[in-house]
Design an enzyme around this catalytic site. Sequence first.
Site, PDB file in Angstrom:
ATOM      1  N   ASP A  92      -5.362 -15.598 -32.143  1.00 14.65           N
ATOM      2  CA  ASP A  92      -5.593 -16.511 -31.014  1.00 14.65           C
ATOM      3  C   ASP A  92      -7.051 -16.892 -30.793  1.00 14.65           C
ATOM      4  O   ASP A  92      -7.352 -17.979 -30.329  1.00 14.65           O
ATOM      5  CB  ASP A  92      -5.037 -15.887 -29.718  1.00 14.65           C
ATOM      6  CG  ASP A  92      -5.590 -14.495 -29.465  1.00 14.65           C
ATOM      7  OD1 ASP A  92      -6.409 -14.016 -30.265  1.00 14.65           O
ATOM      8  OD2 ASP A  92      -5.187 -13.859 -28.463  1.00 14.65           O
ATOM      9  N   HIS A  93      -7.984 -16.017 -31.166  1.00 15.68           N
ATOM     10  CA  HIS A  93      -9.376 -16.261 -30.790  1.00 15.68           C
ATOM     11  C   HIS A  93     -10.126 -17.186 -31.746  1.00 15.68           C
ATOM     12  O   HIS A  93     -11.166 -17.713 -31.389  1.00 15.68           O
ATOM     13  CB  HIS A  93     -10.139 -14.934 -30.714  1.00 15.68           C
ATOM     14  CG  HIS A  93      -9.929 -14.178 -29.445  1.00 15.68           C
ATOM     15  ND1 HIS A  93      -8.696 -13.733 -29.050  1.00 15.68           N
ATOM     16  CD2 HIS A  93     -10.800 -13.782 -28.482  1.00 15.68           C
ATOM     17  CE1 HIS A  93      -8.821 -13.096 -27.895  1.00 15.68           C
ATOM     18  NE2 HIS A  93     -10.087 -13.112 -27.530  1.00 15.68           N
ATOM     19  N   ASP A 157      -8.724  -5.751 -26.451  1.00 16.21           N
ATOM     20  CA  ASP A 157      -9.201  -6.900 -25.692  1.00 16.21           C
ATOM     21  C   ASP A 157      -9.255  -6.485 -24.232  1.00 16.21           C
ATOM     22  O   ASP A 157      -8.330  -5.833 -23.736  1.00 16.21           O
ATOM     23  CB  ASP A 157      -8.245  -8.084 -25.859  1.00 16.21           C
ATOM     24  CG  ASP A 157      -8.871  -9.351 -25.305  1.00 16.21           C
ATOM     25  OD1 ASP A 157      -9.392 -10.140 -26.102  1.00 16.21           O
ATOM     26  OD2 ASP A 157      -8.843  -9.529 -24.077  1.00 16.21           O
ATOM     27  N   ARG A 445     -13.733 -15.490 -17.109  1.00 15.42           N
ATOM     28  CA  ARG A 445     -15.144 -15.117 -17.311  1.00 15.42           C
ATOM     29  C   ARG A 445     -16.019 -16.347 -17.220  1.00 15.42           C
ATOM     30  O   ARG A 445     -15.618 -17.427 -17.637  1.00 15.42           O
ATOM     31  CB  ARG A 445     -15.343 -14.505 -18.705  1.00 15.42           C
ATOM     32  CG  ARG A 445     -14.677 -13.195 -18.837  1.00 15.42           C
ATOM     33  CD  ARG A 445     -15.498 -12.186 -19.613  1.00 15.42           C
ATOM     34  NE  ARG A 445     -14.968 -10.899 -19.251  1.00 15.42           N
ATOM     35  CZ  ARG A 445     -14.344 -10.076 -20.103  1.00 15.42           C
ATOM     36  NH1 ARG A 445     -14.269 -10.405 -21.376  1.00 15.42           N
ATOM     37  NH2 ARG A 445     -13.858  -8.942 -19.670  1.00 15.42           N
ATOM     38  N   SER A 641     -16.374  -7.863 -22.314  1.00 14.51           N
ATOM     39  CA  SER A 641     -15.406  -7.746 -23.410  1.00 14.51           C
ATOM     40  C   SER A 641     -15.330  -6.354 -24.041  1.00 14.51           C
ATOM     41  O   SER A 641     -16.191  -5.506 -23.843  1.00 14.51           O
ATOM     42  CB  SER A 641     -15.780  -8.792 -24.450  1.00 14.51           C
ATOM     43  OG  SER A 641     -15.689  -8.286 -25.732  1.00 14.51           O
ATOM     44  N   ARG A 643     -15.360  -6.078 -27.324  1.00 14.11           N
ATOM     45  CA  ARG A 643     -15.827  -6.230 -28.717  1.00 14.11           C
ATOM     46  C   ARG A 643     -16.755  -5.088 -29.097  1.00 14.11           C
ATOM     47  O   ARG A 643     -17.797  -4.876 -28.485  1.00 14.11           O
ATOM     48  CB  ARG A 643     -16.479  -7.599 -28.910  1.00 14.11           C
ATOM     49  CG  ARG A 643     -17.737  -7.824 -28.115  1.00 14.11           C
ATOM     50  CD  ARG A 643     -18.160  -9.290 -28.164  1.00 14.11           C
ATOM     51  NE  ARG A 643     -17.285 -10.108 -27.329  1.00 14.11           N
ATOM     52  CZ  ARG A 643     -17.656 -11.193 -26.675  1.00 14.11           C
ATOM     53  NH1 ARG A 643     -18.894 -11.630 -26.775  1.00 14.11           N
ATOM     54  NH2 ARG A 643     -16.804 -11.873 -25.931  1.00 14.11           N
TER      55      ARG A 643
HETATM   56  C1  MIC Z   1     -13.172 -12.062 -23.987  1.00 16.65           C
HETATM   57  O1  MIC Z   1     -12.427 -12.568 -23.151  1.00 16.65           O
HETATM   58  O2  MIC Z   1     -14.377 -11.816 -23.777  1.00 16.65           O
HETATM   59  C2  MIC Z   1     -12.589 -11.711 -25.341  1.00 16.65           C
HETATM   60  C3  MIC Z   1     -13.161 -12.639 -26.323  1.00 16.65           C
HETATM   61  O3  MIC Z   1     -11.201 -11.879 -25.301  1.00 16.65           O
HETATM   62  C4  MIC Z   1     -12.966 -10.268 -25.644  1.00 16.65           C
HETATM   63  C5  MIC Z   1     -12.600  -9.800 -26.976  1.00 16.65           C
HETATM   64  C6  MIC Z   1     -13.523 -10.238 -28.061  1.00 16.65           C
HETATM   65  O4  MIC Z   1     -14.730 -10.339 -27.866  1.00 16.65           O
HETATM   66  O5  MIC Z   1     -13.020 -10.450 -29.173  1.00 16.65           O
HETATM   67  C7  MIC Z   1     -12.404  -9.264 -24.628  1.00 16.65           C
HETATM   68  O6  MIC Z   1     -12.128  -9.640 -23.520  1.00 16.65           O
HETATM   69  O7  MIC Z   1     -12.331  -8.066 -24.934  1.00 16.65           O
HETATM   70 FE1  SF4 Z   2      -8.761 -15.317 -24.921  1.00 16.47          FE
HETATM   71 FE2  SF4 Z   2     -10.249 -13.445 -23.711  1.00 16.47          FE
HETATM   72 FE3  SF4 Z   2     -10.192 -15.992 -22.839  1.00 16.47          FE
HETATM   73 FE4  SF4 Z   2      -8.087 -14.492 -22.555  1.00 16.47          FE
HETATM   74  S1  SF4 Z   2     -10.076 -14.148 -21.601  1.00 16.47           S
HETATM   75  S2  SF4 Z   2      -8.086 -16.619 -23.236  1.00 16.47           S
HETATM   76  S3  SF4 Z   2      -8.107 -13.245 -24.390  1.00 16.47           S
HETATM   77  S4  SF4 Z   2     -10.995 -15.249 -24.803  1.00 16.47           S
END
Ligand code: MIC
Ligand code: SF4
Length: 748
Positions: A92-93, A157, A445, A641, A643
Amino acid sequence: MSLELARKLYAKMPDVFAKARKKFGRGLTLAEKVLVSHADNFETQTWERGKAMLALRPDRVAMQDATAQMAMLQFMQAGKKKAAVPSTIHCDHLIRAEMGSEKDLLRAMDENKEVYNFLASAAKKYGIGFWKPGAGIIHQVVLENYAFPGGLIIGTDSHTPNGGGLGMLAIGVGGADAGEVMAGLPWEVLHPKLIGVRLTGKLSGWASPKDVILYLCGLLTVKGGTNKIVEYFGPGAETISATGKGTICNMGAELGATTSVFPFDQKMVAYMNITDRADLANLAQSHKELLVADPEVYQSPEKYYDEIVEVNLSTLEPHVVGPHTPDLARPISKLAAEAKEKGYPVELKAALIGSCTNSSYEDISRSAHIARQGLKAGMKAKTSFLVSPGSERIYHTMKRDGFLDTFEKLGGTVLSNSCGPCIGQWKRADGVKGKADSIVSSFNRNFPGRNDGINETLSFLASPEVVTAYALSGDLGFDPVNQKLKGADGKEFKLEPPVGEELPAKGFAKGEEGFVAPAENGDALTVDIPPTSERLQLLQPFPRWDGKDFEKLPLLIKTKGKTTTDHISPAGPWLKFRGHLDKISDNMFLGANNAFASEPGKGTDVLTGESGLTIAQIARRYKAKGIGSIVVGDENYGEGSSREHAAMSPRFLNVRVVITKSFARIHETNLKKQGILALTFADPKDYEKIEQQDRISVTGLQSLAPGKPVQVTIHKTDGKALTIQANHSITEQQIAWFKAGSALNALN
Ligand code: MIC
Ligand code: SF4
């Protein structure tokens, strides 16, 4: 799928609950019920909130493509034949949003081919379910298929808590945690404290579930939930749809909470029924007393929760949060005055709805109701208007029920079922670096640079229906509750409050589900990693600790203010290197504010005096000379996140110690897993004492022990030295990780 897991779990719950009630001498909250019934060993486990480390056995693991790469690379190092618990990968990302769903998806398939092949082949071999690109966003797919009341799932995630909408403890973790659980080990987490949120009344008018969590973000702040579980209850809880509960739990990540959860109720039954899980719904229904807190908890909650918050849904106003942080909240009626006072640009450039947080049928139907009113008045969206559906089901249902058509008529673009702009996979046509303008979304976010890669952009968050109203007005100062819009004929009109349906009356339409089942026996299969890949690199174990104290390490960076994982390891264009540690490490700290540099992401090589270098360049120079370095951080360091690149890159580039005022949970664990010493200033004021040219020693490491502070000596350029104390939360087991060089090394 989850039916068997649930059946087994519910069968053993009464017995464990009885033991737990006896041991604790009282009734149990819902979060406690889930925790005790997933204990690796209830008898030997100590149960002390905020103190004990819990060893738990999750029912499932879920991974998304950007974090699954490291999770799988680490899992493969463990040498197991098959994942020990049911697990899934969700693509998805990595899909970039630019031209709309179909074209974007085709391009993604092509440009991410190596990564998708790697993940698909690894999934097939190791018994892991694989959800193809376009199938949907991990949290939505998990909610539709895998979440079940009373269960425990970990996901790589931070928004995994979305599953709390179906009454499960769903917890975000780093890839190493996932790798270990798939390798058959228990999963460790600090026993969370409990925040009880009592909901009364009923949402009405413009107020939506999103506003509950936006309001709580303002109240509790981005660190208010750290190492805590938010447990909702009260008569208001039963009035919120399962997907609305999912939104609230999802964005509990923005409080730093370990997770959030709602008690089982009829809204959950309705959602399971409509997502083809009537058998699961019936099973849960016949065990419902196991899936809510004990009655005495609801009678005197103050005795059971560490903190209680009351929210009256009937009086809740729609909220908007931002810019730059999700806890800068206010009711929408106050925003115009604040924008004026603070000089926020009020002309909105983009309005984005959907994402994992807010793309339920309820969200989309309410937004479409607002959009239709605009169309009726002859209006078009005044901003760019983008829609990110959460899954194939959502997409096809939106299409069947005419919502897509409505949004497109308004001038909107429907993107693929993926994260897209939410994670910076968005080429904003009108974005100009260095110029501040405002955008609004229904995402979760809003850290600087997150959506469009432009640090100056002011990003605000609101419910999808409010964002749709903003798309019509194009004005951040607009308050749809109290103000009027002007139609094409120049006549003023007031939007009626949004009306939608919780669940589709005709059921969900289905497209291609996009699920690929693993091989029965994958032993003979190989994992696809082209040796010359630019995107994937097999991991080399980090070196073991040499047993010596850290003497006079140079300071790599002292971050000032908010330091989220988006600051430490930015996403957007860097997402393509998530499987290649060496390459991605060039992004290290690119978004962070260095106390000793005017430009984010830059610093000085203190050994040569050369300035204006990226932090990664400096770290690579030190590394080439065989020198380790130290990072100093501010409050809630590593917020956001899951990550683990934000911990792996520093480790790879020889950072040995990170000392901060405080840490966010997932990131602190990620640092420890990768063998970095994560310390906090015993006196936060000591942060101020650190200067650019200091050399810093951390000593007494041979006797590193749980609960025992560590000595840190700051050597100043004039030859003076001062010693300060640093605390840590390192357990016996984590000391072994540190010594072995990483948790993974300690495994082998
Ligand atoms: C996010 O919303 O910041 C992400 C991208 O989904 C991250 C995961 C990632 O950095 O791959 C998360 O929320 O953990
Ligand atoms: Fe994707 Fe993270 Fe955004 Fe949700 S918050 S849509 S998992 S990047």
